[in-house]
Design an enzyme around this catalytic site. Sequence first.
Site, PDB file in Angstrom:
ATOM      1  N   ARG A 240       0.852  -1.186   0.000  1.00 43.47           N
ATOM      2  CA  ARG A 240       0.000   0.000   0.000  1.00 43.47           C
ATOM      3  C   ARG A 240       0.890   1.239   0.000  1.00 43.47           C
ATOM      4  O   ARG A 240       1.919   1.287   0.681  1.00 43.47           O
ATOM      5  CB  ARG A 240      -0.890   0.040   1.246  1.00 43.47           C
ATOM      6  CG  ARG A 240      -2.083  -0.884   1.220  1.00 43.47           C
ATOM      7  CD  ARG A 240      -3.138  -0.455   0.183  1.00 43.47           C
ATOM      8  NE  ARG A 240      -4.308  -1.302   0.232  1.00 43.47           N
ATOM      9  CZ  ARG A 240      -4.480  -2.432  -0.472  1.00 43.47           C
ATOM     10  NH1 ARG A 240      -3.561  -2.840  -1.315  1.00 43.47           N
ATOM     11  NH2 ARG A 240      -5.593  -3.131  -0.350  1.00 43.47           N
ATOM     12  N   GLU A 269      -3.130   7.474  -4.021  1.00 40.84           N
ATOM     13  CA  GLU A 269      -3.708   6.816  -5.186  1.00 40.84           C
ATOM     14  C   GLU A 269      -5.104   7.357  -5.489  1.00 40.84           C
ATOM     15  O   GLU A 269      -5.880   7.554  -4.539  1.00 40.84           O
ATOM     16  CB  GLU A 269      -3.821   5.317  -4.824  1.00 40.84           C
ATOM     17  CG  GLU A 269      -3.478   4.410  -5.954  1.00 40.84           C
ATOM     18  CD  GLU A 269      -3.328   2.979  -5.462  1.00 40.84           C
ATOM     19  OE1 GLU A 269      -2.351   2.693  -4.751  1.00 40.84           O
ATOM     20  OE2 GLU A 269      -4.220   2.187  -5.771  1.00 40.84           O
ATOM     21  N   HIS A 287      -1.488  -0.154  -9.734  1.00 39.82           N
ATOM     22  CA  HIS A 287      -2.085  -1.076  -8.752  1.00 39.82           C
ATOM     23  C   HIS A 287      -2.625  -2.340  -9.449  1.00 39.82           C
ATOM     24  O   HIS A 287      -3.832  -2.601  -9.435  1.00 39.82           O
ATOM     25  CB  HIS A 287      -3.173  -0.376  -7.930  1.00 39.82           C
ATOM     26  CG  HIS A 287      -3.414  -1.040  -6.604  1.00 39.82           C
ATOM     27  ND1 HIS A 287      -3.811  -0.360  -5.475  1.00 39.82           N
ATOM     28  CD2 HIS A 287      -3.318  -2.340  -6.228  1.00 39.82           C
ATOM     29  CE1 HIS A 287      -3.952  -1.217  -4.474  1.00 39.82           C
ATOM     30  NE2 HIS A 287      -3.651  -2.429  -4.915  1.00 39.82           N
TER      31      HIS A 287
HETATM   32  C1  DGY Z   1      -5.600  -6.197  -2.224  1.00 39.28           C
HETATM   33  O1  DGY Z   1      -6.222  -7.249  -2.310  1.00 39.28           O
HETATM   34  O2  DGY Z   1      -5.364  -5.653  -1.157  1.00 39.28           O
HETATM   35  C2  DGY Z   1      -5.154  -5.595  -3.504  1.00 39.28           C
HETATM   36  O3  DGY Z   1      -4.335  -4.510  -3.328  1.00 39.28           O
HETATM   37  C3  DGY Z   1      -6.353  -5.216  -4.344  1.00 39.28           C
HETATM   38  O4  DGY Z   1      -5.998  -5.469  -5.631  1.00 39.28           O
END
Ligand code: DGY
Length: 321
Positions: A240, A269, A287
């Site tokens: 993240r 984002e 992403h």
């Molecule tokens: C997640 O599953 O956390 C991913 O980042 C979404 O694609």
Amino acid sequence: MSFRIVVTGKIPNAGLDLLRNAGFSPIAWNNDQPMTRSELLNAVVSADALITLITEKVDEELLVAAGSQLRAVCNVAVGFNNIDISACTARGVRVTNTPGVLTDATADIAMALILMVTRRLGEGERVIRSEDAWQWGMHYMLGAGIQKRQLGIIGMGAIGAATARRAKAFGMSVAYSSRRDVTGEIDRGLDAKHLSLDDLLLTSDIVSIHCPSNESTHHLIGAEQLRKMKKSAFLINTARGPIVDEQALVEALEAGEIAGAGLDVFEFEPKVNFGLLNRQNVVLIPHLGSATAETRAAMATLAASNAIAIANNQHPITPVN
Ligand code: DGY
């Protein structure tokens, strides 16, 4: 069935079919663009369960809008930093996520970013597309080899371990930093060393982030940590964005404190720090960690199964709270 399931983002049909075959009539958003906040707050009114995407912020305001009958928030993602877990728990709302089904897809992307940034593949592709003249040469566009180099994994969960296995197959050694020593629980063949975060940063050639995003990992990698990394090292983030202080990363790249970065996720984002955009030694992708058709179908199916379990007063398969 009177149990009202609202699907707040467009999900693969596999998830919706599962709900329908189980006798539910999901109310589902059918647009690739996420709902606006006001559309979302309207859509959740009177829901018994929500199936949410990471683009939807589930906070106190949304829980109030939904109403006290709400029993579940089933996120179609392994990460759940879009959800205020304490607020859900305080209201007796179960939260679920989708671990497991996206492990390989995300580890593939981490490995792809490692290869792209160390071998300058984005830069090379831009050369070809520019139609500028180029010529094979002994010293042309040399990258950094990864064999016998150390991959430092931050957060040795399933995705971290799957990335480590890939790196091992490419001839890398593996170190990791995690809140707890999980050496006994992961693949012995990985031969992974458990290090403090500082030691991991000081000794790794590639640092790859795989920890959850929460208050304690916010800006876990900032100016001080980037300064600890080798000047020849690369930073990879498929977890993240907010785990990395993006402005500090731009400054570290500008100052040559690290050699480059491969990023699938961004602090704000979908906005990307302008300072990253024109750097050749940075690979930027939107992403895509879990973005395969099979994986997204599996994620939707797991989220739907969680909602069905909760509707039937059974334990959800992958609970968060
Ligand atoms: C997640 O599953 O956390 C991913 O980042 C979404 O694609």
